[in-house]
Scaffold this motif. Structure first.
Motif, PDB file in Angstrom:
ATOM      1  N   ASP A 198      17.166   1.256   4.786  1.00 56.69           N
ATOM      2  CA  ASP A 198      18.445   1.299   4.060  1.00 56.69           C
ATOM      3  C   ASP A 198      19.365   2.409   4.537  1.00 56.69           C
ATOM      4  OD1 ASP A 198      17.232   3.544   3.130  1.00 56.69           O
ATOM      5  OD2 ASP A 198      17.291   2.990   0.998  1.00 56.69           O
ATOM      6  N   GLY A 199      19.112   2.926   5.729  1.00 55.74           N
ATOM      7  CA  GLY A 199      19.940   4.011   6.235  1.00 55.74           C
ATOM      8  C   GLY A 199      19.383   5.374   5.916  1.00 55.74           C
ATOM      9  N   THR A 200      18.775   5.499   4.736  1.00 54.80           N
ATOM     10  CA  THR A 200      18.132   6.758   4.362  1.00 54.80           C
ATOM     11  C   THR A 200      16.655   6.735   4.713  1.00 54.80           C
ATOM     12  OG1 THR A 200      19.699   7.045   2.538  1.00 54.80           O
ATOM     13  CG2 THR A 200      17.677   8.350   2.471  1.00 54.80           C
ATOM     14  N   ILE A 201      16.030   5.600   4.428  1.00 57.24           N
ATOM     15  CA  ILE A 201      14.611   5.429   4.732  1.00 57.24           C
ATOM     16  C   ILE A 201      14.476   4.471   5.903  1.00 57.24           C
ATOM     17  CG2 ILE A 201      12.411   4.586   3.854  1.00 57.24           C
ATOM     18  CD1 ILE A 201      13.234   5.424   1.110  1.00 57.24           C
ATOM     19  N   ASP A 202      13.659   4.857   6.874  1.00 56.67           N
ATOM     20  CA  ASP A 202      13.429   3.994   8.029  1.00 56.67           C
ATOM     21  C   ASP A 202      12.736   2.708   7.580  1.00 56.67           C
ATOM     22  OD1 ASP A 202      14.586   5.690   9.856  1.00 56.67           O
ATOM     23  OD2 ASP A 202      12.713   6.757  10.290  1.00 56.67           O
ATOM     24  N   PRO A 203      12.785   1.672   8.421  1.00 54.37           N
ATOM     25  CA  PRO A 203      12.119   0.417   8.056  1.00 54.37           C
ATOM     26  C   PRO A 203      10.645   0.621   7.721  1.00 54.37           C
ATOM     27  CG  PRO A 203      13.546   0.075   9.944  1.00 54.37           C
ATOM     28  CD  PRO A 203      13.548   1.543   9.678  1.00 54.37           C
ATOM     29  N   LEU A 204      10.208  -0.040   6.653  1.00 54.65           N
ATOM     30  CA  LEU A 204       8.811  -0.004   6.230  1.00 54.65           C
ATOM     31  C   LEU A 204       8.116  -1.272   6.678  1.00 54.65           C
ATOM     32  CD1 LEU A 204       9.308   1.231   2.545  1.00 54.65           C
ATOM     33  CD2 LEU A 204       8.759   2.626   4.557  1.00 54.65           C
ATOM     34  N   GLN A 205       6.827  -1.160   6.960  1.00 61.05           N
ATOM     35  CA  GLN A 205       6.062  -2.347   7.332  1.00 61.05           C
ATOM     36  C   GLN A 205       4.680  -2.283   6.707  1.00 61.05           C
ATOM     37  OE1 GLN A 205       6.110  -1.857  11.685  1.00 61.05           O
ATOM     38  NE2 GLN A 205       3.899  -1.506  11.632  1.00 61.05           N
ATOM     39  N   SER A 206       4.108  -3.471   6.488  1.00 70.20           N
ATOM     40  CA  SER A 206       2.743  -3.527   5.970  1.00 70.20           C
ATOM     41  C   SER A 206       1.807  -2.920   7.012  1.00 70.20           C
ATOM     42  CB  SER A 206       2.354  -4.969   5.645  1.00 70.20           C
ATOM     43  OG  SER A 206       2.756  -5.860   6.670  1.00 70.20           O
ATOM     44  N   GLY A 207       0.657  -2.421   6.557  1.00 68.56           N
ATOM     45  CA  GLY A 207      -0.180  -1.592   7.415  1.00 68.56           C
ATOM     46  C   GLY A 207      -1.215  -2.354   8.219  1.00 68.56           C
ATOM     47  N   PHE A 208      -1.858  -1.611   9.138  1.00 65.64           N
ATOM     48  CA  PHE A 208      -3.015  -2.127   9.847  1.00 65.64           C
ATOM     49  C   PHE A 208      -4.196  -2.142   8.880  1.00 65.64           C
ATOM     50  CE2 PHE A 208      -0.399   0.033  13.100  1.00 65.64           C
ATOM     51  CZ  PHE A 208      -0.118  -1.063  13.907  1.00 65.64           C
ATOM     52  N   GLY A 209      -5.236  -2.866   9.263  1.00 67.47           N
ATOM     53  CA  GLY A 209      -6.387  -2.952   8.370  1.00 67.47           C
ATOM     54  C   GLY A 209      -7.642  -3.287   9.130  1.00 67.47           C
ATOM     55  N   ILE A 210      -8.645  -3.692   8.389  1.00 64.97           N
ATOM     56  CA  ILE A 210      -9.952  -4.030   8.957  1.00 64.97           C
ATOM     57  C   ILE A 210     -10.189  -5.520   8.773  1.00 64.97           C
ATOM     58  CG2 ILE A 210     -12.445  -3.642   8.785  1.00 64.97           C
ATOM     59  CD1 ILE A 210     -11.816  -0.837   7.758  1.00 64.97           C
ATOM     60  N   ALA A 211     -10.626  -6.156   9.837  1.00 66.35           N
ATOM     61  CA  ALA A 211     -10.903  -7.587   9.771  1.00 66.35           C
ATOM     62  C   ALA A 211     -11.958  -7.860   8.710  1.00 66.35           C
ATOM     63  CB  ALA A 211     -11.380  -8.095  11.131  1.00 66.35           C
ATOM     64  N   GLY A 212     -11.693  -8.867   7.882  1.00 66.04           N
ATOM     65  CA  GLY A 212     -12.593  -9.199   6.798  1.00 66.04           C
ATOM     66  C   GLY A 212     -12.237  -8.526   5.500  1.00 66.04           C
ATOM     67  N   GLU A 213     -11.379  -7.504   5.565  1.00 66.44           N
ATOM     68  CA  GLU A 213     -10.947  -6.791   4.363  1.00 66.44           C
ATOM     69  C   GLU A 213      -9.461  -6.979   4.098  1.00 66.44           C
ATOM     70  OE1 GLU A 213     -12.052  -2.710   4.555  1.00 66.44           O
ATOM     71  OE2 GLU A 213     -14.191  -3.123   4.942  1.00 66.44           O
ATOM     72  N   ALA A 214      -8.648  -6.964   5.146  1.00 65.25           N
ATOM     73  CA  ALA A 214      -7.200  -7.115   5.004  1.00 65.25           C
ATOM     74  C   ALA A 214      -6.792  -8.540   5.343  1.00 65.25           C
ATOM     75  CB  ALA A 214      -6.471  -6.129   5.904  1.00 65.25           C
ATOM     76  N   SER A 215      -5.891  -9.103   4.557  1.00 65.43           N
ATOM     77  CA  SER A 215      -5.488 -10.494   4.768  1.00 65.43           C
ATOM     78  C   SER A 215      -4.696 -10.689   6.050  1.00 65.43           C
ATOM     79  CB  SER A 215      -4.652 -10.989   3.581  1.00 65.43           C
ATOM     80  OG  SER A 215      -3.433 -10.260   3.478  1.00 65.43           O
ATOM     81  N   ASN A 216      -4.114  -9.610   6.573  1.00 65.66           N
ATOM     82  CA  ASN A 216      -3.288  -9.728   7.765  1.00 65.66           C
ATOM     83  C   ASN A 216      -4.028  -9.367   9.046  1.00 65.66           C
ATOM     84  OD1 ASN A 216      -3.382  -6.970   6.983  1.00 65.66           O
ATOM     85  ND2 ASN A 216      -1.486  -6.534   8.095  1.00 65.66           N
TER      86      ASN A 216
END
Length: 539
Positions: free
Chosen positions: A144-162
């Motif tokens: 939003d100009g003040t805060i840089d773009p946010l993104q969902s995080g890295f994870g562990i296979a089998g634990e994180a849906s992404n």
């Protein structure tokens, strides 16, 4: 009285002011801060030397809790070759303060505005069968100009849906892809299209049929294609208008992605088909193609492909058509239509259509060197084409060769329709499968890797300490593998039932003991036939 303090810092005065403004916004919002888009769910299917990845659209519609706006901006796809310890090559020039570490993704997709078309699939090719790869898909916002773009995080296979972990595997014996089964039929009165349909299976478990088709429809405003499940009769995708795009941009539906391609938008042929005399008198000198592109307008303003698919006849009839000047809407002044010695006919509809003339300067008498534009709108000298048909109904733009121009009544120039996909074209195909005869013939291709097996295969395959892994490749989709030592003793029996062409063995006998060095025989039994082979273990 309640007093709330905030400790604020900044790299410079501008950064300090921005951080102070964000602190006030956070306070006003009851300390609810911005969040990245919801974490997407990544699905994967293994192929031979490739991985098919796809995901849904859940990340694309959520509202940021701080602003209450949808600020979804896109996806990044990363691959890890070391079980998630790193995610590719580190981007050391990354200046996003919200990311502690960033990597170069293997694919990135963005939208200008939420709701824009965006990819939901990716095929990673050139991989090594048997190696375990991890993939992570993140959704990110605009900031939003003040805060840089946010993104969902890295994870562990089998634990994180992404995050998924998967190994490419060999195709089973006799395997064929859906794309190899496509059959094109045509039921129209003209010529079949020269288009293509390329189906790809991304998730076998979601398929509900064995045969599908792609069909086409023309409406007053567009040319659409439909994906039909022939087994159930259900329409899976309706009124799709995406043609000739990057494969990733096509939707995945019921585990299936279909890419629809049209050939170049150009007439199948141009020739004089009606002759009052013995000589060629009508010949195109310069064919400029789509009038829309000539005018600088996008091709999708054409309201579909029907007008390009149609065959037109340009019939010499002496001064019989009143044609406006192409640039009359752009150049100030009054420009009356002028008489042109041709009639234009759409042979698909058997309807006389309109003409427009193009010249550098307006003049009140048509000249053979002037260009013509076929306007696929019913001819009526009293109608104002600039209001009713400008741009959207304009078809081909061309001029005639003046060196042979000497037409007489009865001379006809025919512009054959472009071989584009249309309502008479149907593309039928089956899902991926196994050809029984081919499977039997390909049993001879079964191999063991590595052969011989030396202590350890590869750290990229055997990822755990002390792990041993040997692969049988090019197997039938369903079979029984029996392993024997040279004395004929049965060492291990493996039931292969994963519908791929690969099966791993941990070098453990049926008695849960690690096998000794030596030469071993194996027997593959399947409904397509049997195969015998051997391999060696060296320690």
């Amino acid at each position: 009285m309640r007093i709330v303090y905030a400790l604020i810092a900044g790299a410079d005065s501008a950064d300090f002011a921005g951080n102070a403004a964000m602190a006030q916004t956070m306070y006003d919002n009851y300390f609810v801060g911005p969040e990245p888009p919801p974490t997407p769910t990544l699905e994967a299917r293994a192929g031979s030397q490739k991985i098919y990845l796809n995901w849904g659209a859940a990340s694309e519609s959520a509202l940021d809790p701080l602003t209450g706006e949808n600020d979804f901006a896109g996806y990044k796809l990363y691959r890890s070759d070391d079980l998630g310890r790193t995610w590719g090559t580190e981007d050391r020039n990354n200046d996003n303060a919200c990311l502690e570490i960033e990597y170069f993704p293997i694919a990135q997709y963005t939208v200008n505005e939420p709701g824009d078309r965006i990819a939901h699939s990716y095929t990673d090719e050139g991989l090594i069968n048997g190696v375990e790869y991890w993939y992570c898909l993140v959704a990110f916002d605009r900031g939003d100009g003040t805060i840089d773009p946010l993104q969902s995080g890295f994870g562990i296979a089998g634990e994180a849906s992404n995050v998924v972990a998967i190994r490419p595997v060999s195709d089973p014996a006799g395997y064929y892809e859906a794309a190899a089964t496509v059959e094109h039929t045509y039921s129209g009165t003209g010529q079949p299209s020269e288009g293509e349909v390329i189906p790809t299976i991304f998730d076998q478990s979601e398929l509900t049929g064995s045969e599908y088709s792609v069909r086409f429809e023309d409406t007053d405003t567009n040319s659409y294609w439909y994906l039909i499940n022939n087994s159930t009769g259900d329409t899976l995708l309706a009124q799709q208008d995406l043609y000739n795009a990057e494969p990733d941009m096509y939707p995945v539906c019921e585990g299936l992605r279909v890419v629809v391609l049209n050939p170049e938008i150009h007439p199948a042929g141009i020739s004089q088909t009606g002759m009052a005399g013995d000589s060629i008198t009508l010949q195109v000198a310069d064919f400029n193609g789509l009038s829309l592109l000539f005018l600088g307008a996008p091709s999708d303003w054409a309201l579909g492909y029907a007008r390009y698919r149609a065959t037109y006849e340009l019939r010499y009839t002496e001064d019989s058509t009143m044609a406006p000047w192409l640039w009359g809407t752009m150049v100030p002044g009054n420009y009356d239509p002028i008489p042109i010695p041709f009639e234009a006919w759409n042979m698909a509809t058997n309807q006389r259509v309109s003409l427009v003339f193009d010249a550098w300067d307006y003049h009140d008498q048509w000249q053979p060197g002037d260009s013509l534009v076929i306007v696929d709108y019913p001819y009526d000298p009293d109608l104002d084409l600039d209001i009713l048909a400008y741009y959207s109904y304009y078809s081909w733009h061309f001029n005639l060769e003046s060196s042979v121009y000497d037409p007489a009544v009865g001379d006809i120039l025919t512009i054959e329709g472009a071989p584009l996909n249309g309502p008479g074209d149907v593309f039928n195909f089956q899902v991926d499968g196994v050809d029984v005869q081919m499977a039997g013939q390909e049993l001879k291709n079964i191999r063991v890797a590595p052969n011989p097996y030396f202590v350890q295969y590869s750290s990229r395959v055997e990822t755990s300490e002390g792990q041993s892994m040997l692969f049988f490749n090019n197997l039938p989709n369903q079979c029984t593998i029996r392993i024997y030592n040279l004395a004929g003793d049965l060492v291990e029996t493996i039931e292969h039932d994963n519908d791929t062409g690969s099966e791993s063995w941990d070098l453990m006998s049926s008695g849960s003991r690690l096998v000794a060095a030596g030469v071993y025989l194996f027997h593959v039994e399947s409904e397509y036939g049997d195969h015998l082979g051997r391999f060696a273990v060296v320690k």
